[in-house]
Design a protein around this motif. Sequence first.
Motif, PDB file in Angstrom:
ATOM      1  N   ASN A  33     -56.673  -1.135 -15.477  1.00 57.46           N
ATOM      2  CA  ASN A  33     -57.768  -1.954 -14.954  1.00 57.46           C
ATOM      3  C   ASN A  33     -58.156  -3.087 -15.902  1.00 57.46           C
ATOM      4  O   ASN A  33     -57.555  -3.277 -16.976  1.00 57.46           O
ATOM      5  CB  ASN A  33     -58.963  -1.072 -14.536  1.00 57.46           C
ATOM      6  CG  ASN A  33     -59.755  -0.524 -15.711  1.00 57.46           C
ATOM      7  OD1 ASN A  33     -59.638  -0.978 -16.847  1.00 57.46           O
ATOM      8  ND2 ASN A  33     -60.582   0.480 -15.435  1.00 57.46           N
ATOM      9  N   ASP A  34     -59.144  -3.853 -15.503  1.00 56.47           N
ATOM     10  CA  ASP A  34     -59.569  -5.046 -16.234  1.00 56.47           C
ATOM     11  C   ASP A  34     -60.193  -4.728 -17.598  1.00 56.47           C
ATOM     12  O   ASP A  34     -60.382  -5.635 -18.410  1.00 56.47           O
ATOM     13  CB  ASP A  34     -60.544  -5.860 -15.361  1.00 56.47           C
ATOM     14  CG  ASP A  34     -61.629  -4.997 -14.759  1.00 56.47           C
ATOM     15  OD1 ASP A  34     -61.297  -4.038 -14.027  1.00 56.47           O
ATOM     16  OD2 ASP A  34     -62.814  -5.240 -15.034  1.00 56.47           O
ATOM     17  N   LEU A  35     -60.509  -3.455 -17.846  1.00 58.59           N
ATOM     18  CA  LEU A  35     -61.015  -3.053 -19.164  1.00 58.59           C
ATOM     19  C   LEU A  35     -59.879  -2.553 -20.062  1.00 58.59           C
ATOM     20  O   LEU A  35     -60.087  -2.279 -21.239  1.00 58.59           O
ATOM     21  CB  LEU A  35     -62.050  -1.925 -19.018  1.00 58.59           C
ATOM     22  CG  LEU A  35     -63.384  -2.288 -18.383  1.00 58.59           C
ATOM     23  CD1 LEU A  35     -64.195  -1.018 -18.104  1.00 58.59           C
ATOM     24  CD2 LEU A  35     -64.164  -3.216 -19.293  1.00 58.59           C
ATOM     25  N   THR A  56     -59.575   6.223 -20.377  1.00 59.28           N
ATOM     26  CA  THR A  56     -60.471   5.067 -20.440  1.00 59.28           C
ATOM     27  C   THR A  56     -60.278   4.306 -21.753  1.00 59.28           C
ATOM     28  O   THR A  56     -60.002   4.914 -22.805  1.00 59.28           O
ATOM     29  CB  THR A  56     -61.949   5.503 -20.288  1.00 59.28           C
ATOM     30  OG1 THR A  56     -62.778   4.329 -20.337  1.00 59.28           O
ATOM     31  CG2 THR A  56     -62.396   6.460 -21.380  1.00 59.28           C
ATOM     32  N   THR A 138     -67.941  -2.523 -11.503  1.00 61.52           N
ATOM     33  CA  THR A 138     -66.722  -2.697 -10.693  1.00 61.52           C
ATOM     34  C   THR A 138     -65.511  -2.717 -11.620  1.00 61.52           C
ATOM     35  O   THR A 138     -65.625  -3.102 -12.797  1.00 61.52           O
ATOM     36  CB  THR A 138     -66.748  -4.012  -9.885  1.00 61.52           C
ATOM     37  OG1 THR A 138     -66.876  -5.107 -10.791  1.00 61.52           O
ATOM     38  CG2 THR A 138     -67.875  -4.041  -8.881  1.00 61.52           C
ATOM     39  N   ASN A 139     -64.393  -2.269 -11.106  1.00 63.30           N
ATOM     40  CA  ASN A 139     -63.113  -2.397 -11.806  1.00 63.30           C
ATOM     41  C   ASN A 139     -62.034  -2.792 -10.806  1.00 63.30           C
ATOM     42  O   ASN A 139     -62.045  -2.330  -9.660  1.00 63.30           O
ATOM     43  CB  ASN A 139     -62.680  -1.077 -12.455  1.00 63.30           C
ATOM     44  CG  ASN A 139     -63.359  -0.792 -13.787  1.00 63.30           C
ATOM     45  OD1 ASN A 139     -63.784   0.325 -14.042  1.00 63.30           O
ATOM     46  ND2 ASN A 139     -63.477  -1.772 -14.639  1.00 63.30           N
TER      47      ASN A 139
END
Length: 146
Positions: A33-35, A56, A138-139
């Motif tokens: 994801n964007d993180l 994560t 949001t992701n």
Amino acid sequence: MVHATPFLLVLSLAMVALVPSTGKCTLTGHWINDLGSNMTIMAVNEKGEFLGSYHTAVTATGNEIKVSPLQGSQHRTNKNSKATFGFTVNWSFSDSITVFTGQCFVNEEGKEVLKTMWLLRSHEDSIEDDWKATMVGTNVFTRQGS
Ligand code: BTN
């Protein structure tokens, strides 16, 4: 006839740009994801249920991050195209829980993306602290290796 070729080329490019993508989007596989968080979704069964793991990239705690289990389900309709789904990550290194809900799409580049929204519930010792226990965000996940 000589002039037809460039015209047909421009026409076909315009059609590719205008026609919405109809490609398949399936949940099974490796996602980032964007993180920078990594997620693996195992096979989706006939009821739409699935298991997976979540690594994560970030944490709201000071704890050492560990891979955590996830379980979820996708809607019984639209299984292979634009499926809606939800899953829960039960964090193994903190006493928090995150629920994600989202939809699988094929973007304008033809890539599968999961557009999600999440709620992260932290543990609080007292009911007075309940007000600060939930984060929302949001992701966007893209398939890894695609
Ligand atoms: C915690 O800090 O208690 C557990 C980890 C929470 C990570 C959150 S869940 C929503 C957001 N998306 C991610 O990929 N990581 C963070």
